[in-house]
Write a protein that holds these residues in place. Structure first.
Motif, PDB file in Angstrom:
ATOM      1  N   VAL A  88      36.938  33.282  38.930  1.00 39.57           N
ATOM      2  CA  VAL A  88      36.122  34.081  39.839  1.00 39.57           C
ATOM      3  C   VAL A  88      34.664  33.695  39.583  1.00 39.57           C
ATOM      4  O   VAL A  88      34.213  33.705  38.436  1.00 39.57           O
ATOM      5  CB  VAL A  88      36.328  35.590  39.605  1.00 39.57           C
ATOM      6  N   ASN A  89      33.955  33.357  40.649  1.00 42.45           N
ATOM      7  CA  ASN A  89      32.548  32.968  40.538  1.00 42.45           C
ATOM      8  C   ASN A  89      31.701  33.807  41.474  1.00 42.45           C
ATOM      9  O   ASN A  89      32.122  34.115  42.592  1.00 42.45           O
ATOM     10  CB  ASN A  89      32.359  31.499  40.941  1.00 42.45           C
ATOM     11  N   VAL A  90      30.474  34.110  41.021  1.00 43.78           N
ATOM     12  CA  VAL A  90      29.486  34.697  41.900  1.00 43.78           C
ATOM     13  C   VAL A  90      28.982  33.571  42.795  1.00 43.78           C
ATOM     14  O   VAL A  90      28.665  32.477  42.313  1.00 43.78           O
ATOM     15  CB  VAL A  90      28.312  35.300  41.088  1.00 43.78           C
ATOM     16  N   ILE A  91      28.971  33.831  44.091  1.00 46.58           N
ATOM     17  CA  ILE A  91      28.523  32.808  45.038  1.00 46.58           C
ATOM     18  C   ILE A  91      26.996  32.763  44.976  1.00 46.58           C
ATOM     19  O   ILE A  91      26.331  33.802  45.018  1.00 46.58           O
ATOM     20  CB  ILE A  91      29.010  33.130  46.459  1.00 46.58           C
ATOM     21  N   GLU A  92      26.462  31.562  44.906  1.00 44.01           N
ATOM     22  CA  GLU A  92      25.019  31.390  44.823  1.00 44.01           C
ATOM     23  C   GLU A  92      24.335  32.131  45.949  1.00 44.01           C
ATOM     24  O   GLU A  92      24.780  32.089  47.108  1.00 44.01           O
ATOM     25  CB  GLU A  92      24.664  29.908  44.876  1.00 44.01           C
ATOM     26  N   MET A 147      24.476  42.749  48.504  1.00 43.46           N
ATOM     27  CA  MET A 147      25.854  42.861  48.043  1.00 43.46           C
ATOM     28  C   MET A 147      26.239  41.586  47.292  1.00 43.46           C
ATOM     29  O   MET A 147      25.940  40.487  47.720  1.00 43.46           O
ATOM     30  CB  MET A 147      26.802  43.062  49.230  1.00 43.46           C
ATOM     31  N   VAL A 148      26.920  41.739  46.183  1.00 40.78           N
ATOM     32  CA  VAL A 148      27.412  40.597  45.413  1.00 40.78           C
ATOM     33  C   VAL A 148      28.626  40.011  46.141  1.00 40.78           C
ATOM     34  O   VAL A 148      29.518  40.728  46.567  1.00 40.78           O
ATOM     35  CB  VAL A 148      27.801  41.021  43.982  1.00 40.78           C
ATOM     36  N   ARG A 149      28.609  38.688  46.279  1.00 35.71           N
ATOM     37  CA  ARG A 149      29.750  37.993  46.878  1.00 35.71           C
ATOM     38  C   ARG A 149      30.406  37.145  45.803  1.00 35.71           C
ATOM     39  O   ARG A 149      29.729  36.559  44.960  1.00 35.71           O
ATOM     40  CB  ARG A 149      29.301  37.117  48.051  1.00 35.71           C
ATOM     41  N   LEU A 150      31.734  37.099  45.860  1.00 33.36           N
ATOM     42  CA  LEU A 150      32.501  36.343  44.877  1.00 33.36           C
ATOM     43  C   LEU A 150      33.431  35.355  45.568  1.00 33.36           C
ATOM     44  O   LEU A 150      33.822  35.555  46.718  1.00 33.36           O
ATOM     45  CB  LEU A 150      33.361  37.297  44.033  1.00 33.36           C
ATOM     46  N   ARG A 151      33.771  34.314  44.819  1.00 31.17           N
ATOM     47  CA  ARG A 151      34.797  33.351  45.251  1.00 31.17           C
ATOM     48  C   ARG A 151      35.885  33.360  44.187  1.00 31.17           C
ATOM     49  O   ARG A 151      35.598  33.260  42.996  1.00 31.17           O
ATOM     50  CB  ARG A 151      34.227  31.949  45.374  1.00 31.17           C
ATOM     51  N   VAL A 152      37.130  33.477  44.625  1.00 32.01           N
ATOM     52  CA  VAL A 152      38.258  33.397  43.705  1.00 32.01           C
ATOM     53  C   VAL A 152      39.056  32.143  44.041  1.00 32.01           C
ATOM     54  O   VAL A 152      39.257  31.817  45.217  1.00 32.01           O
ATOM     55  CB  VAL A 152      39.155  34.659  43.761  1.00 32.01           C
ATOM     56  N   LEU A 187      37.765  41.762  43.947  1.00 37.60           N
ATOM     57  CA  LEU A 187      38.364  42.330  42.741  1.00 37.60           C
ATOM     58  C   LEU A 187      39.612  43.148  43.051  1.00 37.60           C
ATOM     59  O   LEU A 187      40.596  43.093  42.311  1.00 37.60           O
ATOM     60  CB  LEU A 187      37.333  43.159  41.983  1.00 37.60           C
ATOM     61  N   THR A 188      39.610  43.851  44.163  1.00 40.03           N
ATOM     62  CA  THR A 188      40.807  44.586  44.583  1.00 40.03           C
ATOM     63  C   THR A 188      41.939  43.619  44.901  1.00 40.03           C
ATOM     64  O   THR A 188      43.091  43.831  44.511  1.00 40.03           O
ATOM     65  CB  THR A 188      40.490  45.470  45.806  1.00 40.03           C
ATOM     66  N   ALA A 189      41.616  42.525  45.593  1.00 38.75           N
ATOM     67  CA  ALA A 189      42.626  41.524  45.938  1.00 38.75           C
ATOM     68  C   ALA A 189      43.169  40.840  44.688  1.00 38.75           C
ATOM     69  O   ALA A 189      44.371  40.583  44.593  1.00 38.75           O
ATOM     70  CB  ALA A 189      42.041  40.492  46.903  1.00 38.75           C
ATOM     71  N   VAL A 190      42.314  40.550  43.719  1.00 41.54           N
ATOM     72  CA  VAL A 190      42.756  39.910  42.473  1.00 41.54           C
ATOM     73  C   VAL A 190      43.716  40.832  41.720  1.00 41.54           C
ATOM     74  O   VAL A 190      44.745  40.380  41.212  1.00 41.54           O
ATOM     75  CB  VAL A 190      41.558  39.502  41.589  1.00 41.54           C
ATOM     76  N   ASP A 191      43.422  42.118  41.671  1.00 38.66           N
ATOM     77  CA  ASP A 191      44.324  43.067  41.024  1.00 38.66           C
ATOM     78  C   ASP A 191      45.698  43.035  41.681  1.00 38.66           C
ATOM     79  O   ASP A 191      46.725  42.908  41.005  1.00 38.66           O
ATOM     80  CB  ASP A 191      43.733  44.477  41.089  1.00 38.66           C
ATOM     81  N   ALA A 192      45.722  43.107  43.006  1.00 37.76           N
ATOM     82  CA  ALA A 192      46.998  43.082  43.734  1.00 37.76           C
ATOM     83  C   ALA A 192      47.696  41.738  43.560  1.00 37.76           C
ATOM     84  O   ALA A 192      48.919  41.676  43.385  1.00 37.76           O
ATOM     85  CB  ALA A 192      46.758  43.369  45.214  1.00 37.76           C
ATOM     86  N   LEU A 193      46.928  40.655  43.597  1.00 36.94           N
ATOM     87  CA  LEU A 193      47.478  39.306  43.415  1.00 36.94           C
ATOM     88  C   LEU A 193      48.200  39.198  42.078  1.00 36.94           C
ATOM     89  O   LEU A 193      49.336  38.720  42.012  1.00 36.94           O
ATOM     90  CB  LEU A 193      46.349  38.289  43.491  1.00 36.94           C
ATOM     91  N   ALA A 241      39.325  32.061  48.205  1.00 37.15           N
ATOM     92  CA  ALA A 241      38.898  33.081  49.155  1.00 37.15           C
ATOM     93  C   ALA A 241      37.546  33.606  48.697  1.00 37.15           C
ATOM     94  O   ALA A 241      37.217  33.574  47.508  1.00 37.15           O
ATOM     95  CB  ALA A 241      39.909  34.208  49.235  1.00 37.15           C
ATOM     96  N   GLU A 242      36.782  34.087  49.651  1.00 35.45           N
ATOM     97  CA  GLU A 242      35.476  34.654  49.362  1.00 35.45           C
ATOM     98  C   GLU A 242      35.348  36.009  50.025  1.00 35.45           C
ATOM     99  O   GLU A 242      36.007  36.280  51.026  1.00 35.45           O
ATOM    100  CB  GLU A 242      34.369  33.746  49.909  1.00 35.45           C
ATOM    101  N   GLY A 243      34.478  36.825  49.454  1.00 33.99           N
ATOM    102  CA  GLY A 243      34.206  38.123  50.056  1.00 33.99           C
ATOM    103  C   GLY A 243      33.321  38.947  49.155  1.00 33.99           C
ATOM    104  O   GLY A 243      32.849  38.485  48.112  1.00 33.99           O
ATOM    105  N   GLY A 244      33.099  40.181  49.573  1.00 31.81           N
ATOM    106  CA  GLY A 244      32.332  41.105  48.762  1.00 31.81           C
ATOM    107  C   GLY A 244      33.042  41.352  47.440  1.00 31.81           C
ATOM    108  O   GLY A 244      34.272  41.234  47.338  1.00 31.81           O
TER     109      GLY A 244
END
Length: 84
Positions: free
Chosen positions: A76-80, A1-6, A54-60, A46-49
């Protein structure tokens, strides 16, 4: 699963009291299905799947702009180690 940091901030700033748009943005992130949430007066992360972030960023974006933000800066970055 891709993890992202916003990482994000909302403006305008008010050093005396958190503006409504900042409160709303933090509430969105804190209530989302994310982990490693860190909120502060000058920046939030924040970090997560990928789907959850992306859902949180839309709402934000939608909710903080509706609450009076005149600018939202985010990165938004892909976490290493996450899938690409």
């Amino acid at each position: 699963m891709v993890r992202l940091r916003v990482e994000f901030t909302t403006e305008p700033f008010d050093l005396d009291e958190a503006p409504a748009h900042a409160v709303v943005a933090r509430e969105v992130i804190q209530s989302a299905d994310l982990d490693a949430v860190d909120v502060g007066p000058f920046g939030n992360t924040a970090e997560g799947g990928a789907d959850a972030v992306l859902t949180a960023v839309d709402a934000l974006l939608r909710e903080s702009l509706a609450a009076g933000a005149t600018r939202v800066s985010l990165q938004v970055n892909v976490i290493e180690g996450g899938e690409k």
